[in-house]
Design an enzyme around this catalytic site. Structure first.
Site, mmCIF file in Angstrom:
data_model
loop_
_atom_site.group_PDB
_atom_site.id
_atom_site.type_symbol
_atom_site.label_atom_id
_atom_site.label_comp_id
_atom_site.label_asym_id
_atom_site.label_seq_id
_atom_site.Cartn_x
_atom_site.Cartn_y
_atom_site.Cartn_z
ATOM 1 C CB SER A 267 -24.957 16.226 15.576
ATOM 2 O OG SER A 267 -24.667 16.944 16.958
ATOM 3 C CG ASN A 268 -26.401 21.241 17.476
ATOM 4 O OD1 ASN A 268 -25.451 21.719 18.205
ATOM 5 N ND2 ASN A 268 -27.482 20.611 17.916
ATOM 6 C CG HIS A 269 -21.590 23.900 13.762
ATOM 7 N ND1 HIS A 269 -20.344 22.891 13.287
ATOM 8 C CD2 HIS A 269 -22.236 24.086 12.799
ATOM 9 C CE1 HIS A 269 -20.704 22.906 11.972
ATOM 10 N NE2 HIS A 269 -21.606 23.728 11.436
ATOM 11 C CB SER A 270 -23.733 22.714 20.707
ATOM 12 O OG SER A 270 -23.442 22.878 22.042
ATOM 13 C CB ALA B 176 -27.408 23.296 20.917
#
Ligand code: C5P
Length: 222
Positions: A29-32, A99
């Site tokens: 995943s990502n930091h959104s 994101a």
């Protein structure tokens, strides 16, 4: 900021990160944080719009009167958006804030992967581009994208607006915007009959204030 600026309008907003499963207990995943999308949804409702939010997993409360569909993966996010777009009830503007993971794991393991060698390789495949896919629809809504970049902000955003055939893009500095309560952005949009893009700076301001400025730009162009 007129309270009826978006009355009678239906906005579809994507927000948050996506999660791409590796096995039953792991994901990429990502930091959104979802804060920008949720601020847009909240402010759009206050401006009189009907809002459908398609959200990845975030730690935020759904704003009052926003109808929210929760998804995990990019493929699920696209399917949820297409389901909303296929309903009778027309979408006036699509705002892609999520994101979305560019890649997913090629083969999701059904069982938890056990550690083995010193190295392991995960093969990834491209995810669908939700914004570009919706932009290809026959009766497409007004298309708004976001571009979070760490370098060459305006050049990348300008390319994106053209490549994805968008009506408007908001470019922001990825290192400053993720999980922050405040942000700044530059709005870029194609001018009819001209090659170059129009440009307007927004903020720095809270994401709520920024959201109102963004919605004003959108409502002027709908
Ligand atoms: O190309 P890039 O991912 O940087 O473009 C960002 C914009 O495209 C954002 O508006 C994002 O929500 C959207 N996007 C999408 N589906 C993807 C990747 C990005 O809708 N798979």
């Amino acid at each position: 900021f007129p309270t009826n600026m978006l009355s009678g309008r239906h906005l579809l907003i994507t927000g948050g990160p996506t999660r791409e499963a590796i096995d039953p207990v792991r994901y990429i995943s990502n930091h959104s944080s979802g804060k920008m999308a949720y601020a847009l949804a909240e402010e759009a409702v206050l401006a009189g719009a009907r809002v459908t939010l398609v959200s990845g997993p975030v730690n935020l409360a759904v704003p009052d009167r926003v109808s929210c569909l929760f998804v995990d993966s990019a493929q699920q996010m696209l399917a949820a958006c297409e389901q909303v777009l296929d309903q009778q009830d027309m979408v006036d503007a699509f705002i892609g804030v999520a994101a979305v993971a560019d890649y997913r794991v090629a083969q999701v393991s059904e069982q938890k992967i056990k550690k083995q060698d010193e190295e392991m390789v995960l093969r990834l495949v491209r995810n669908p581009d939700i914004l570009a896919t919706v932009a290809e629809r026959q009766e497409r809504p007004f298309m708004v994208g976001f571009a979070a970049e760490t370098e060459n902000l305006l050049a990348h955003a300008g390319n994106k607006v053209r490549r994805k055939k968008l009506d408007l893009i908001f470019a922001n500095d990825a290192s400053a915007t993720f999980n922050s309560d405040a942000a700044a952005a530059v709005a870029l949009w194609p001018m009819t009959g001209e090659d170059k893009l129009a440009q307007q700076s927004l903020g720095p301001a809270t994401k709520s204030f920024l959201a109102r400025q963004m919605l004003t730009l959108i409502s002027e162009r709908l």
